[in-house]
Design an enzyme around this catalytic site. Structure first.
Site, PDB file in Angstrom:
ATOM      1  CB  CYS A  46      -0.970  -0.010   1.177  1.00  0.00           C
ATOM      2  SG  CYS A  46      -0.193   0.030   2.819  1.00  0.00           S
ATOM      3  CG  HIS A  98      -4.479  -0.145   3.765  1.00  0.00           C
ATOM      4  ND1 HIS A  98      -3.722  -1.054   3.071  1.00  0.00           N
ATOM      5  CD2 HIS A  98      -5.401   0.325   2.879  1.00  0.00           C
ATOM      6  CE1 HIS A  98      -4.172  -1.132   1.815  1.00  0.00           C
ATOM      7  NE2 HIS A  98      -5.171  -0.304   1.685  1.00  0.00           N
ATOM      8  CG  HIS A 116      -6.669   0.380  -1.761  1.00  0.00           C
ATOM      9  ND1 HIS A 116      -6.851  -0.275  -0.563  1.00  0.00           N
ATOM     10  CD2 HIS A 116      -7.676  -0.056  -2.564  1.00  0.00           C
ATOM     11  CE1 HIS A 116      -7.922  -1.064  -0.639  1.00  0.00           C
ATOM     12  NE2 HIS A 116      -8.434  -0.939  -1.830  1.00  0.00           N
TER      13      HIS A 116
END
Length: 383
Positions: free
Chosen positions: A298, A346, A358
């Site tokens: 990420c 994240h 993402h």
């Protein structure tokens, strides 16, 4: 007349407790057997699909946290390795200069030996304790200026080389500690992902279908919230434009729709580049610790996307969240970074209308998704 003694045998008493004991033992054995059979027949209940989903989601989140720890340790290790290499190079150069100074002193000693006498400089160089000799200022007065400079250079180079060697040793110890952290973080990631795979592998086909249905429901709810945000942002934008037009009319400057600061224009251009890069990565696999170009985690994706716009941002989510300007969810613009979970494990790139691009998790590819798919921690505008 005395009573006659009785010659009849006394009656033998019959014990009635033995059968009772036997019955009790049998009853206990039966109870034990039944208990054992019950335990065997009723193992721990299998977790429901909902429980499995929560557990798997939690394991993936923990793996995400461990991934950021791995990224942090890897970056620190690379930085420390570069520092150690630079120190070792410096130590080698200083050793050369120290040897040069030693050779210069040796030249003086050899010259004095050939002339049949030992000068103070040679005595200093060959002494077991040069420092005590050095402290004798009256002897220093007898040395030539060139000899004094050679000795001074020798002492200076010796002290600097010693200092750099000690610094290199400390840096190597730090590097070893960082590499240990790196290995531990890697093992933690692999452990969490292994546990998640094990849980999923135990599901039946029917349970997997139910799990997929739960996932679709979760995604639908997240999209609904994204659509609500998109409507709110569109309404806020329209209101801002209306007020700008009114203000422009009152000042006699026209509609005012074509105005804007150079800063806003630059930020918009950067955001467009960030999103163009992110869209080009759609479909590429998530791989923990990866920074492209074939795969990403990420924060690796967000770092690479902003780098394509000429902006360097840190490697981990924990550092990325500290940069730029904090932004409320309602005020998000394309290119902003949205962070998730309380541990900030994240991050995604906001693309507008409540959606983001993402790299989600192991087994998934870079994709577009609602920012409400996960609990939002906060957002920043890097530039």
């Amino acid at each position: 007349m005395p009573a006659l003694a009785s010659h009849r045998k006394p009656r033998t008493r019959v014990r009635t407790t033995a059968p009772a004991v036997g019955l009790t033992t049998a009853a206990l054995a039966s109870v034990t057997l039944l208990s054992t059979q019950s335990a065997m027949a009723a193992p721990d209940p299998k977790p429901g699909v909902e429980d499995v989903q929560k557990k798997v989601d939690d394991l993936y989140r923990q793996a995400g946290t461990a991934t950021q720890q791995y990224n942090q340790a890897k970056e620190a290790s690379a930085t420390q390795r570069a520092k150690v290499d630079a120190l070792l190079n410096d130590v080698a150069k200083r050793a050369d200069r120290l040897n040069d100074a030693r050779r210069t002193l040796g030249t003086y000693a050899a010259a004095q030996y050939r002339s049949g006498s030992i000068t103070p400089s040679a005595t200093f160089f060959l002494a077991d304790d040069p420092q005590s000799y050095f402290d004798q200022s009256q002897l220093m007065d007898r040395m030539t200026s060139r000899q004094q400079k050679a000795i001074t250079d020798f002492r200076t180079q010796q002290a600097k080389a010693s200092k750099k060697r000690a610094e290199a040793v400390r840096s190597l110890e730090t590097l070893t500690t960082t590499q240990t952290t790196l290995r531990t973080s890697k093992q933690n990631v692999q452990k969490k992902l292994g546990e998640a795979r094990t849980l999923l592998s135990k599901l039946t086909a029917e349970e997997k279908a139910r799990l997929a249905a739960i996932e679709r429901k979760k995604e639908a709810e997240a999209r609904r919230k994204a659509q609500e945000l998109a409507k709110q942002q569109a309404a806020a934008k329209a209101e801002a434009e209306r007020k700008a037009e009114e203000a422009a009319k009152e000042s006699g400057g026209g509609t005012g729709t074509g105005t804007g600061t150079g800063s806003d224009s630059s930020a918009t251009t950067k955001a467009e580049k960030v999103l163009a890069f992110a869209r080009a990565q759609l479909g590429k696999p998530y791989v923990w610790g990866a920074t492209g170009p074939a795969s990403y985690d990420c924060s690796g994706l967000t770092q690479a996307a902003w780098k394509s716009a000429g902006v360097d941002i840190p490697r981990t989510t924990w550092d990325q969240v500290k940069i730029g300007t904090r932004v409320a969810t309602a005020d998000l613009r394309p290119g902003d970074l949205v962070f998730f979970y309380d541990d900030i494990s994240h991050v995604g790139i906001y693309k507008g209308d409540g959606m983001m691009i993402h790299a989600p998790k192991p087994g998934a590819n870079v994709r577009e998704e609602s920012i409400y798919y996960m609990p939002i921690y906060g957002s920043v505008r890097p530039a």
